[in-house]
Design a protein around this motif. Structure first.
Motif: not given
Length: 311
Positions: A96, A99, A102, A161, A182
């Motif tokens: 999470e 993500e 990003t 990652s 989010y």
């Protein structure tokens, strides 16, 4: 932590809006939860035919909320984000966090740097300055800001990652301009996967899962901009008036200058998800109306609403 003022309100009673012609009443009363997440007031309005199912899904939502708080909460000593800022790097980061960083990088590029998660040192500088007796209301000195600005820069956050790391010393990030959106999306997605079709999720930003049970849109009031309706859409509002250090200094920082944002009034963004709405409203509140107009044209799928605020 300084409080966060809310510029979005639910303008309908929690028990529901008046029924429109041709729509049936929903059999069950809503299950309503109110609390706090990531420093903001939070709520969940959940309609389900089976009350036991509603309570079970609320319990799952709160478990997920606690899990995400342990990743993103800047004010918890045990959070992943706190460890990243303390150590300057993090191996095997949660998916999470990868993500969200990003997405943050994409919005930084799109906004020409108006959105930048690495502004946390500026927050610390301003908070320490205004904690002093007789602090200059215009903010920290130009020299203090100039000394700190080299620590700011979204390009210096290296993310994949396997590892997240800072390419410059003494950097720190805040996700307060995107993480509430989010988390809102994560709770909405959880409930959507369980078949829920009449839910309003507010984890600092608002997302509608489906419609109100009477078939109408969920009604949301925007300070200085009236009401809007949401069906399967999300909304976020940002304003320099959310938290103020002084009449001229607020909690939104321009990462390029180190100074407080100067745009007046509130800006709201309606988007397909709350993560993007949250980040874009933050970016536009920093970058100004022209940036908002450009982003609305570039993305096409968002709506930008400019309102007013009372300070």
């Amino acid at each position: 932590m300084l409080g966060r003022r809310r510029f979005i309100t639910l303008s309908a009673a929690a028990a529901g809006l008046a029924l429109l012609p041709g729509h049936r009443a929903f059999a069950a009363e809503p299950l309503i939860w109110r609390g706090n997440t990531l420093g903001a007031d939070a709520s969940l309005i959940l309609y389900a035919e089976d009350p036991a199912q509603a309570h079970r899904l609320l319990a799952q939502s709160l478990e997920e909320l606690e899990r995400l708080e342990r990743i993103f909460n800047l004010y918890r000593d045990d959070s992943t984000l706190t460890r990243l800022n303390r150590d300057g790097g993090l191996d095997a980061p949660p998916v999470e966090l990868v993500e969200l960083l990003t997405i943050s990088r994409h919005v930084s590029q799109l906004s020409n740097g108006a959105f930048d998660v690495t502004v946390q040192p500026l927050w610390t500088l301003y908070a320490d300055h205004f904690a002093q007796a007789n602090a200059d209301p215009s903010g920290p000195s130009a020299a203090a800001i100039a000394a700190l600005v080299p620590r700011i820069g979204w390009q210096a956050v290296e993310t994949d990652s396997r590892r997240i790391g800072f390419a410059r010393p003494d950097m720190a990030i805040t996700l307060n301009g995107i993480a509430q959106g989010y988390v809102t999306d994560k709770i909405a997605d959880l409930l959507r996967r369980q078949g829920m079709r009449h839910v309003l999720v507010d984890m600092g930003e608002i997302a509608a899962v489906g419609s109100h049970p009477d078939g109408s849109a969920w009604r949301v009031g925007l300070e200085g901009a009236g009401e809007i309706g949401l069906i399967d859409r999300a909304i976020s509002t940002s304003s320099a008036d959310g938290t103020r250090f002084s009449a001229t200094c607020n909690h939104l920082f321009d990462p390029r200058s180190g100074r407080c944002a100067t745009m007046t009034g509130a800006v709201s963004v309606i988007a397909a998800n709350a993560t993007i709405a949250d980040a874009l409203s933050t970016a536009i509140a920093v970058g100004g109306r022209q940036l908002g107009d450009r982003m609305a044209v570039a993305l096409g799928s968002i709506q930008v609403i400019h309102g007013t605020s009372n300070g």
